[in-house]
Motif scaffolding. Structure first.
Motif, short mmCIF file in Angstrom:
data_model
loop_
_atom_site.label_atom_id
_atom_site.label_comp_id
_atom_site.label_asym_id
_atom_site.label_seq_id
_atom_site.Cartn_x
_atom_site.Cartn_y
_atom_site.Cartn_z
N LEU A 206 -4.52 -11.23 -10.33
CA LEU A 206 -4.33 -11.55 -8.92
C LEU A 206 -5.68 -11.61 -8.24
CD1 LEU A 206 -2.42 -11.85 -6.44
CD2 LEU A 206 -2.54 -9.37 -6.23
N ARG A 207 -5.94 -12.69 -7.53
CA ARG A 207 -7.19 -12.87 -6.78
C ARG A 207 -6.84 -13.29 -5.37
NH1 ARG A 207 -11.19 -13.55 -10.99
NH2 ARG A 207 -10.05 -13.25 -12.94
N LEU A 208 -7.26 -12.48 -4.41
CA LEU A 208 -6.97 -12.74 -2.99
C LEU A 208 -8.27 -12.79 -2.20
CD1 LEU A 208 -4.05 -10.26 -2.34
CD2 LEU A 208 -3.87 -12.72 -2.53
N PHE A 209 -8.26 -13.59 -1.16
CA PHE A 209 -9.37 -13.65 -0.23
C PHE A 209 -8.86 -13.16 1.12
CE2 PHE A 209 -10.22 -16.55 -3.63
CZ PHE A 209 -11.55 -16.29 -3.93
N PRO A 210 -9.12 -11.89 1.48
CA PRO A 210 -8.55 -11.31 2.70
C PRO A 210 -8.80 -12.13 3.96
CG PRO A 210 -9.58 -9.61 1.39
CD PRO A 210 -9.93 -10.93 0.74
N SER A 211 -9.91 -12.82 4.03
CA SER A 211 -10.20 -13.62 5.22
C SER A 211 -9.22 -14.78 5.38
CB SER A 211 -11.63 -14.14 5.18
OG SER A 211 -11.80 -15.04 4.09
N LYS A 212 -8.50 -15.12 4.32
CA LYS A 212 -7.54 -16.23 4.35
C LYS A 212 -6.09 -15.76 4.51
CE LYS A 212 -10.79 -19.17 3.41
NZ LYS A 212 -11.34 -20.00 4.46
N THR B 100 -3.74 -3.34 -12.10
CA THR B 100 -4.83 -2.42 -12.43
C THR B 100 -6.16 -3.13 -12.27
OG1 THR B 100 -4.77 -3.06 -14.77
CG2 THR B 100 -3.46 -1.13 -14.14
N GLY B 101 -7.24 -2.37 -12.35
CA GLY B 101 -8.58 -2.93 -12.33
C GLY B 101 -8.99 -3.53 -11.01
N LEU B 102 -8.65 -2.88 -9.89
CA LEU B 102 -8.97 -3.42 -8.57
C LEU B 102 -10.48 -3.49 -8.35
CD1 LEU B 102 -7.18 -3.35 -5.43
CD2 LEU B 102 -9.36 -2.24 -5.24
N SER B 103 -10.92 -4.63 -7.87
CA SER B 103 -12.32 -4.85 -7.52
C SER B 103 -12.36 -5.57 -6.18
CB SER B 103 -13.00 -5.71 -8.59
OG SER B 103 -14.26 -6.14 -8.14
N THR B 104 -13.33 -5.22 -5.33
CA THR B 104 -13.44 -5.86 -4.02
C THR B 104 -14.82 -6.47 -3.81
OG1 THR B 104 -14.05 -3.74 -3.02
CG2 THR B 104 -11.73 -4.34 -2.95
N GLU B 105 -15.38 -7.02 -4.85
CA GLU B 105 -16.72 -7.59 -4.76
C GLU B 105 -16.70 -9.03 -4.25
OE1 GLU B 105 -18.71 -7.14 -8.50
OE2 GLU B 105 -18.11 -5.06 -8.68
N ALA C 299 -13.73 -11.00 -2.20
CA ALA C 299 -12.42 -11.23 -2.82
C ALA C 299 -11.87 -9.91 -3.32
CB ALA C 299 -12.54 -12.19 -3.99
N ILE C 300 -10.55 -9.83 -3.40
CA ILE C 300 -9.88 -8.69 -4.02
C ILE C 300 -9.32 -9.20 -5.34
CG2 ILE C 300 -7.97 -7.07 -3.86
CD1 ILE C 300 -8.24 -7.25 -0.81
N VAL C 301 -9.67 -8.54 -6.41
CA VAL C 301 -9.25 -8.96 -7.75
C VAL C 301 -8.54 -7.79 -8.43
CG1 VAL C 301 -10.01 -9.79 -10.00
CG2 VAL C 301 -11.19 -10.57 -7.93
N LEU D 20 -3.03 -2.79 -2.12
CA LEU D 20 -3.06 -3.13 -3.54
C LEU D 20 -3.53 -1.96 -4.40
CD1 LEU D 20 -4.32 -6.79 -3.32
CD2 LEU D 20 -2.01 -5.98 -3.81
N ARG D 21 -4.40 -1.12 -3.86
CA ARG D 21 -4.81 0.08 -4.60
C ARG D 21 -3.59 0.96 -4.84
NH1 ARG D 21 -8.89 0.93 -1.76
NH2 ARG D 21 -10.38 -0.09 -3.11
N ALA D 22 -2.71 1.07 -3.85
CA ALA D 22 -1.48 1.84 -4.00
C ALA D 22 -0.55 1.19 -5.02
CB ALA D 22 -0.78 1.99 -2.66
N ALA D 23 -0.61 -0.14 -5.16
CA ALA D 23 0.25 -0.84 -6.12
C ALA D 23 -0.07 -0.45 -7.55
CB ALA D 23 0.11 -2.35 -5.94
#
Length: 82
Positions: A53-59, A35-40, A43-45, A8-11
């Motif tokens: 876009l909000r993703l939960f990598p564990s899921k 834009t505005g990637l956060s991994t706090e 979650a990845i936002v 997603l950072r590459a996106a």
């Protein structure tokens, strides 16, 4: 194993794209930039304008790339990450 945050950072470098979400009841399309990637907080936002876009990598079980052939001569193939 795909590092979803790195993908997603590459996106962010893609520029304007269409984000599409679909289920059996609705199709939702948004044009914007990632834009505005956060991994706090586990979650990845990506939140920067129209695309939220909000993703939960564990899921996430699978991430894959799809390329469909160009529909018309001289046009580009359709590429997506799903």
């Amino acid at each position: 194993r795909v590092e979803i945050a790195a993908l997603l950072r590459a996106a962010e470098d893609l520029g304007e794209v269409m984000a599409l979400t679909r289920n059996e009841l609705v199709v939702h399309e948004v044009i914007g930039t990632y834009t505005g990637l956060s991994t706090e907080g586990g979650a990845i936002v990506l939140h920067g304008g129209a695309i939220d876009l909000r993703l939960f990598p564990s899921k996430v079980a699978h991430v894959f790339a799809v390329e469909e052939p160009a529909r018309a001569e001289g046009s580009l193939p359709a590429r997506s990450v799903q």
